[in-house]
Design an enzyme around this catalytic site. Sequence first.
Site, PDB file in Angstrom:
ATOM      1  N   ASP A 104      45.370   8.111 -27.719  1.00  0.00           N
ATOM      2  CA  ASP A 104      46.399   7.068 -27.614  1.00  0.00           C
ATOM      3  C   ASP A 104      47.782   7.696 -27.753  1.00  0.00           C
ATOM      4  OD1 ASP A 104      48.164   4.792 -28.160  1.00  0.00           O
ATOM      5  OD2 ASP A 104      46.317   3.646 -28.378  1.00  0.00           O
ATOM      6  N   SER A 123      49.634  -0.340 -25.428  1.00  0.00           N
ATOM      7  CA  SER A 123      48.217   0.030 -25.434  1.00  0.00           C
ATOM      8  C   SER A 123      47.328  -1.110 -24.951  1.00  0.00           C
ATOM      9  CB  SER A 123      47.777   0.446 -26.838  1.00  0.00           C
ATOM     10  OG  SER A 123      48.407   1.638 -27.209  1.00  0.00           O
ATOM     11  N   THR A 143      43.470  -0.908 -28.388  1.00  0.00           N
ATOM     12  CA  THR A 143      42.640  -0.077 -27.508  1.00  0.00           C
ATOM     13  C   THR A 143      41.144  -0.387 -27.632  1.00  0.00           C
ATOM     14  OG1 THR A 143      44.332   1.624 -27.597  1.00  0.00           O
ATOM     15  CG2 THR A 143      42.199   2.276 -26.724  1.00  0.00           C
ATOM     16  N   HIS A 149      49.131   6.038 -22.432  1.00  0.00           N
ATOM     17  CA  HIS A 149      50.570   6.181 -22.177  1.00  0.00           C
ATOM     18  C   HIS A 149      51.063   7.331 -23.026  1.00  0.00           C
ATOM     19  CE1 HIS A 149      51.059   4.552 -26.164  1.00  0.00           C
ATOM     20  NE2 HIS A 149      50.244   3.563 -25.833  1.00  0.00           N
TER      21      HIS A 149
HETATM   22 ZN   LIG Z   1      52.141   2.907 -29.428  1.00  0.00          ZN
END
Ligand SMILES: [Zn+2]
Length: 384
Positions: free
Chosen positions: A58, A99, A152, A314
């Site tokens: 992440d 996310s 997530t 990202h």
């Molecule tokens: Zn973040």
Amino acid sequence: MKKTTLAPSILCLLLAAGTFSCAQKFQTFQMPRPYAVEKIVAPEKRDKPKNIVLMIGDGMSLATMYTAWAANRGHLNIENCQYVGLSKTCSANRMITDSAAAGTAFATGRKTDNGHVGIDADERPQASILEKAKQHGLSAGLVVTCNILDATPAVFVAKKGDRHQWADIAPQYVAGDVDFVCGGGWKNFKNGKDGRDLTKELAAKGYQLPRTVAELEKIDKGKVFALLADGDLPLPNERGDTLSRAAMKALELLSQDDQGFFLMIEGSMIDDGGHDNQLDRLMDEVHDFDRAVGKVLQWAAEDGETLVVVTADHETGGWTLLGGDIASGKVRGKFSTDGHSGVMVPVYSFGPKAEAFTGIFENTDLFYKMLAAYGFGDPDRRQK
Ligand SMILES: [Zn+2]
């Protein structure tokens, strides 16, 4: 006249103040003890994989990963992946994704608005790759280092317009049918909405609920819902190799299913290192994640029927590597934001059908590529 002369000078002052406060300081990091990275050779080509492991760092960018590589004296397990692609990260309503929208994109194949969990931009619930796997008779699991209710992991199980409505997301895990869950969030499940104790409901559904990684490792079959912390798991120096150990246990139990499995493993708190602009924390988390990647790749190489896809949702922190020394593992650079930045993220793949994850594609394509790899894709629902 006064106004016009004053205005630019105030503007200059503001700009100067802004520049000063935004000018990020150089940060350096030297990894005290590098870890060994072995060469892991992908198995002979097979028609299609029986199992897919999706590993998400992440907030992990190419710059972050390359910095971690330099800090570990020029070695990372991720380098064992034979193929690399690039995934476009923007969401349905923002250049810079969060996310929730990014996770929903690769979990369900739909671009959605930031904050949305498992629903598209028109708020229609979408089946996730995990749910598709379950529908096809496979087992499924989630292993994370954050609260399991965070965006997530949640996008694979829950449908909710606002990622922060954890009290509404928790019961969706109870109603869902994930075979192996490991992360944090004990408090949220213990103190559910309307006085519900969701840990009891999970136990009644046949889940084993270990509270430590040692307890988890004693389990040799059956469904698992391991909530190893009240909230997020502690930092790597405190939690040790929990992520790798939980990932190995997930592979051991899920692979007992002859039909195959889907497993998502997240290095959840790489993102926090970026948000907090803490290079040492960022490196600790990336290295912890990479060590888990090494274990998973080794397992997949021996298994021969498992596709491993490693990517990010990202970038976080706008990290730039500006110097250092590979021989001594010293790295130096700057962050440019305490938020996310807009950039494509790499997709690394290993094993059967890994070659399908090359080129430049939308993050939603990860969903369709995984469906196609399993052999149960429905290309009509493809959305650009
Ligand atoms: Zn973040």
